[in-house]
Design a protein around this motif. Structure first.
Motif, PDB file in Angstrom:
ATOM      1  N   PRO A 255      21.589 -24.227 -16.969  1.00  0.00           N
ATOM      2  CA  PRO A 255      20.785 -24.484 -15.970  1.00  0.00           C
ATOM      3  C   PRO A 255      21.678 -23.670 -14.811  1.00  0.00           C
ATOM      4  O   PRO A 255      20.529 -22.957 -14.502  1.00  0.00           O
ATOM      5  N   ASP A 256      23.192 -23.527 -14.850  1.00  0.00           N
ATOM      6  CA  ASP A 256      23.731 -22.264 -13.923  1.00  0.00           C
ATOM      7  C   ASP A 256      23.579 -21.096 -13.451  1.00  0.00           C
ATOM      8  O   ASP A 256      22.953 -19.810 -12.924  1.00  0.00           O
TER       9      ASP A 256
ATOM     10  N   VAL B 116      20.584 -20.356 -15.742  1.00  0.00           N
ATOM     11  CA  VAL B 116      18.838 -19.762 -15.308  1.00  0.00           C
ATOM     12  C   VAL B 116      18.757 -19.163 -13.980  1.00  0.00           C
ATOM     13  O   VAL B 116      18.358 -18.834 -13.323  1.00  0.00           O
ATOM     14  N   ARG B 117      19.756 -20.189 -12.788  1.00  0.00           N
ATOM     15  CA  ARG B 117      18.919 -20.023 -11.458  1.00  0.00           C
ATOM     16  C   ARG B 117      20.242 -18.458 -11.349  1.00  0.00           C
ATOM     17  O   ARG B 117      19.797 -18.055 -10.251  1.00  0.00           O
ATOM     18  N   ARG B 118      21.545 -18.297 -11.707  1.00  0.00           N
ATOM     19  CA  ARG B 118      21.903 -16.682 -11.486  1.00  0.00           C
ATOM     20  C   ARG B 118      21.143 -15.637 -11.366  1.00  0.00           C
ATOM     21  O   ARG B 118      20.633 -14.976 -11.004  1.00  0.00           O
TER      22      ARG B 118
ATOM     23  N   GLN C  99      17.434 -15.657 -12.276  1.00  0.00           N
ATOM     24  CA  GLN C  99      16.763 -16.278 -11.856  1.00  0.00           C
ATOM     25  C   GLN C  99      16.816 -15.433 -10.795  1.00  0.00           C
ATOM     26  O   GLN C  99      16.186 -14.475  -9.495  1.00  0.00           O
ATOM     27  N   LEU C 100      17.591 -14.476  -9.264  1.00  0.00           N
ATOM     28  CA  LEU C 100      17.759 -14.471  -8.324  1.00  0.00           C
ATOM     29  C   LEU C 100      18.506 -13.039  -8.560  1.00  0.00           C
ATOM     30  O   LEU C 100      17.881 -12.323  -7.885  1.00  0.00           O
TER      31      LEU C 100
ATOM     32  N   VAL D 154      13.758 -17.781 -18.330  1.00  0.00           N
ATOM     33  CA  VAL D 154      13.689 -17.317 -16.869  1.00  0.00           C
ATOM     34  C   VAL D 154      12.551 -16.293 -16.574  1.00  0.00           C
ATOM     35  O   VAL D 154      12.246 -15.617 -16.807  1.00  0.00           O
TER      36      VAL D 154
END
Length: 338
Positions: A68-69, A71-73, A75-76, A151
């Motif tokens: 998940p980390d 994916v969040r990275r 995503q930006l 993503v």
């Protein structure tokens, strides 16, 4: 006589008070013991709950390749894939090596298919495709390519960019999903689903995972799922970063913190894997590693070159040697894995 009676009365009162005090002390001691017992039982229950929770999380993480980390990275960064001078400039430049590496090895296995479209008739899965930086060149070589990425915004960027090239409309498609989800669905794309279902588990002639495995949560799941969706004798292409002191110094300290070639925090050295470890993992999942080649990036020129050293970056080509039913079963039913 009166004094004796008074003395007995006083002694009686003292005795009663002493008895009452003793009973009170005994009662308080019992309460304390009970409370201590209750606290121990509660602590035991909390410990058990913690163990169960950790075990459940471990099982959950072992069934997915997605961190998940990560994916969040990404995503930006989803809207920046096609900026050739931006955060993904090094990946754009890497196409000069990885595209010929994939093409030439596939031609050695399958031979030339169509004039001008050497990969024509081949089905390729691009895992962790991002904005389609590698998906599109493979499509232009004639392959029918499915790019997948967890993503969703990156998939949106990839679809928008490929829609501008009419030559890619029938060759490239994208799906926002994970490798294990695709493996479980046993489908190869958004179109021609009936045809894909008839092909069964082994659908692809090749899988590409370029600069992906160092971001995954579970490489065992990745390897077994790759085996599951590949045809027998299908090829797996990986480019990644070695786990070495040199890769930490250059790949993280220099590239991320000093030169800012890639965004800070992009890589976690603990997730890097050496060629030996990767080969061992793949062979235990029904693959035979055919070649491993070192890669070197020159930040001054912004170009990649082949090198004999695999100390930093390397490219790997492996072939699925059998149906390997154990790996296919675990990929199709990841919830059964322990």
């Amino acid at each position: 006589m009166y004094a004796n009676k008074s003395g007995r009365l006083v002694l009686g009162l003292l005795s009663r008070k002493t008895t009452a005090a003793a009973r009170s002390a005994s009662s308080w001691t019992a309460v304390c013991k009970q409370r201590a017992l209750w606290r121990r039982e509660r602590a035991c229950l909390e410990t058990q709950r913690h163990v169960v929770t950790c075990h459940s999380r471990a099982l959950s993480s072992s069934q997915t390749t997605v961190d998940p980390d990560e994916v969040r990275r990404f995503q930006l960064l989803a809207g920046k894939w096609w900026d050739e001078r931006g955060e993904f400039a090094a990946l754009h430049a890497m196409n000069d090596l990885r595209v010929p590496f994939i093409r030439d090895n596939l031609l050695n296995v399958h031979g030339a298919r169509h004039p001008g479209k050497p990969l024509g008739g081949l089905r390729v899965l691009d895992v962790g495709c991002g904005g389609g930086l590698l998906t599109e060149p493979l499509g232009r070589l004639g392959a029918k390519v499915l790019g997948i990425d967890p993503v969703g915004d990156s998939i949106g960027t990839a679809r928008l960019h490929s829609s501008r090239d009419p030559d890619l409309r029938d060759r490239v498609c994208y799906r926002a999903c994970t490798l294990e989800e695709l493996s479980a669905q046993r489908e190869g794309g958004e179109e021609e689903e009936e045809e894909e279902e008839e092909q069964g588990a082994g659908q692809y002639d090749a899988i590409v995972a370029s600069e992906v495995v160092e971001h995954l949560a579970d490489l065992e799941t990745f390897a077994s799922c790759c085996n599951h969706v590949l045809k027998t004798n299908g090829s797996l292409f990986i480019t990644t970063i070695n786990k070495s002191n040199l890769s930490y110094a250059l790949g993280i300290v220099v590239a991320e913190q000093l030169l800012r070639i890639v965004p800070s925090g992009t890589h976690d050295w603990e997730k890097f894997i050496s060629p030996v470890e990767l080969e061992r993992l793949l062979e235990s999942n029904g693959f035979s590693v055919q070649s491993v080649q070192g890669m070197l990036y020159n930040p001054a020129s912004g170009a990649w070159s082949w090198t004999n050293s695999t100390a930093i970056n390397y490219a790997l080509h492996a072939v699925k040697v059998s149906n390997y039913p154990d790996a296919e079963e675990s990929a199709a039913h990841p919830e059964d894995r322990s």
